[in-house]
Design a protein around this motif. Sequence first.
Motif, PDB file in Angstrom:
ATOM      1  N   ARG B   3     -77.091  -8.188  42.407  1.00 25.66           N
ATOM      2  CA  ARG B   3     -78.090  -8.623  41.965  1.00 25.66           C
ATOM      3  C   ARG B   3     -79.665  -8.069  41.306  1.00 25.66           C
ATOM      4  O   ARG B   3     -79.590  -6.916  42.328  1.00 25.66           O
ATOM      5  N   ASP B 100     -67.248 -12.324  37.137  1.00 26.16           N
ATOM      6  CA  ASP B 100     -67.807 -12.933  37.020  1.00 26.16           C
ATOM      7  C   ASP B 100     -68.473 -12.841  35.454  1.00 26.16           C
ATOM      8  O   ASP B 100     -68.194 -13.612  33.950  1.00 26.16           O
ATOM      9  N   GLU B 101     -69.385 -12.205  34.620  1.00 22.67           N
ATOM     10  CA  GLU B 101     -70.128 -11.924  33.829  1.00 22.67           C
ATOM     11  C   GLU B 101     -69.459 -12.031  32.947  1.00 22.67           C
ATOM     12  O   GLU B 101     -69.760 -12.175  32.382  1.00 22.67           O
ATOM     13  N   VAL B 103     -66.109 -12.431  32.253  1.00 20.84           N
ATOM     14  CA  VAL B 103     -64.960 -13.003  31.850  1.00 20.84           C
ATOM     15  C   VAL B 103     -66.001 -13.722  31.550  1.00 20.84           C
ATOM     16  O   VAL B 103     -65.165 -14.029  29.843  1.00 20.84           O
ATOM     17  N   GLU B 104     -66.610 -14.131  31.825  1.00 17.53           N
ATOM     18  CA  GLU B 104     -67.909 -15.573  30.794  1.00 17.53           C
ATOM     19  C   GLU B 104     -67.495 -14.571  29.157  1.00 17.53           C
ATOM     20  O   GLU B 104     -67.483 -15.488  28.511  1.00 17.53           O
ATOM     21  N   ARG B 211     -79.413 -20.311  30.018  1.00 18.36           N
ATOM     22  CA  ARG B 211     -79.255 -19.350  28.866  1.00 18.36           C
ATOM     23  C   ARG B 211     -78.232 -20.681  27.949  1.00 18.36           C
ATOM     24  O   ARG B 211     -77.248 -21.523  28.543  1.00 18.36           O
ATOM     25  N   LYS B 227     -73.166 -23.277  27.171  1.00 19.86           N
ATOM     26  CA  LYS B 227     -74.719 -22.675  28.320  1.00 19.86           C
ATOM     27  C   LYS B 227     -74.764 -22.024  29.913  1.00 19.86           C
ATOM     28  O   LYS B 227     -73.201 -22.276  30.314  1.00 19.86           O
ATOM     29  N   GLY B 228     -74.945 -21.623  30.138  1.00 21.73           N
ATOM     30  CA  GLY B 228     -75.327 -20.614  31.362  1.00 21.73           C
ATOM     31  C   GLY B 228     -76.610 -20.528  31.784  1.00 21.73           C
ATOM     32  O   GLY B 228     -77.593 -21.012  31.858  1.00 21.73           O
ATOM     33  N   LEU B 229     -76.102 -19.724  33.461  1.00 21.01           N
ATOM     34  CA  LEU B 229     -76.998 -19.499  34.638  1.00 21.01           C
ATOM     35  C   LEU B 229     -77.619 -20.913  34.764  1.00 21.01           C
ATOM     36  O   LEU B 229     -77.404 -21.569  34.845  1.00 21.01           O
ATOM     37  N   LYS B 230     -78.515 -20.453  36.069  1.00 21.45           N
ATOM     38  CA  LYS B 230     -78.580 -22.075  37.116  1.00 21.45           C
ATOM     39  C   LYS B 230     -79.689 -23.206  36.820  1.00 21.45           C
ATOM     40  O   LYS B 230     -79.610 -23.585  37.283  1.00 21.45           O
ATOM     41  N   GLY B 231     -80.181 -23.080  35.694  1.00 22.34           N
ATOM     42  CA  GLY B 231     -81.422 -23.962  35.775  1.00 22.34           C
ATOM     43  C   GLY B 231     -80.949 -25.013  34.814  1.00 22.34           C
ATOM     44  O   GLY B 231     -79.716 -25.003  33.761  1.00 22.34           O
ATOM     45  N   SER B 232     -81.511 -25.852  34.298  1.00 23.90           N
ATOM     46  CA  SER B 232     -80.856 -27.200  32.744  1.00 23.90           C
ATOM     47  C   SER B 232     -81.462 -26.932  31.389  1.00 23.90           C
ATOM     48  O   SER B 232     -82.651 -26.271  31.951  1.00 23.90           O
TER      49      SER B 232
END
Lengths: 249, 260
Positions: B3, B100-101, B103-104, B211, B227-232
Amino acid sequence: MSEDIVLLNSDGLRVDGRALDELRPIKIEAGVLGNADGSAYVEWGANKVLAAVYGPKEAQPKYLQDTAKAIVQVNYNMAAFSGDERVRPGPNRRATEISKITAEALENVILTNQFPRASIDVYIEVLEADAGTRCAGLTAASVAIADAGIPMIGMVAACAAGKIDGHIALDLGKKEDNFGQADMPLGYVPGTGEIVLLQMDGHMTMVEFRKAMDMAISACEQIHELQIGALRRRYAVNYADMDDGGTEQ
Amino acid sequence: MKRTIIPEIKKELIYKLAQCGCREDDRSLEDFRSISFETDVISTAEGSARLTLGKTDVLVGVKLQPGEPYPDKQDQGVLMTGCELKPMAHPGFESGAPSDESVEIARVVDRGIRESGMLDMQALCIEPGKKIWMVFLDIHVINYDGNLFDAATMASLLALHTTAVPASRFGLGEDFPLPVNLWPVTITFVKLRDILMADPTVNEELSADARFTVSVDDNGHFRAMQKGLKGSLTYDDVVRALDMAQKMSLELRTRIQTGE
């Protein structure tokens, strides 16, 4: 080699007899597990997927905690016997990626700021796989979270659209995924119109993309109704079973 | 990534600038940072490239060795993409198992290359059902200042285009260039509240809600998206990003093809 395989017959029907914009049969059931705080089971064509939710509970280990909101952890796993070839148990790169993007999709809808320092753990188990398991998993997970009583803005419904024999088609099956030209999984929140998961691989033009999007969004709206139906059945009050025989006050 | 905190005031600054169409480094919302690269930087690799995108610095190496084909693809070579985010590149990266990052990133870069068909997998078959060439593409991040997806993809394209198949080393005839064509570049956007911007820096990534990465081939067709990250995102966001990406991909491709 793949050119020889016909995915669309002369009547415009697909290998399993579906029309281009037709979903496979989908069955959703909420509250299927004893120990989990919330759970759901989805049968989607030949896919069988279980989702379980534990939490919100204190996030452990402590360094994972977020003082402002809950964290959402997803574990997507394919059972060893879920495919034609045995899937080696344990995490692999595909599962890691799907877990990550599923968690990110769910974070959009869960009101995580109500549960600082907590963790909401979602387990997705694919029991039988026939393409489209990440969509089935996300669809199931949303129902399981609602079943757990965790507040959210709305449920995520997920469905893929793709391209087979040059035509945009909804919800590709395994053969279509293997021999088609594109696959585009979409996670969509019908309540807000938000796109919370989007991937694509293959080959699409702008026109094809728009067509696939429109098709997938309208399918997500249908799937959302099935999700709501599953929760309604789960929490329907059967007056006949009540002590007072269901007499109204 | 561990974080990593970005001060709220910094986020606000980045957003306020973006509202006026500006960035911290004086770019417009649709500009990429400066790109420079060098190929054949690792003599022990069959192909390699080091590319900087602003302060983001990535090194990609390609190794080949003969191996067995997959049972369902008896006459095709194999591509394996890996990505390592080492602590030397950013304080937020930790040593140990791939995050995870990473790997993505590896999977998105891999998807763009694989789905474009830029690698002729059939030409990498040595003996159907028995022996094929395995192509290992490994991404090492040297310094991280955002947008690893695009930097890693560009470096990978450059490395693949300069790779020679080491046939003679394995007694399989003469070395030959890796059978590649096409330059499927990716374009990454982040969304800050209601604003889309291309090629985010690390501060912009940390401020972002969502993203979106899209791979565009030489014909302007889309080969992969993520699409990535926690937003839409909204439908309009995606269409706008795809539209911009189609245009921007032309320039980006020329920049890495010509080195200008």
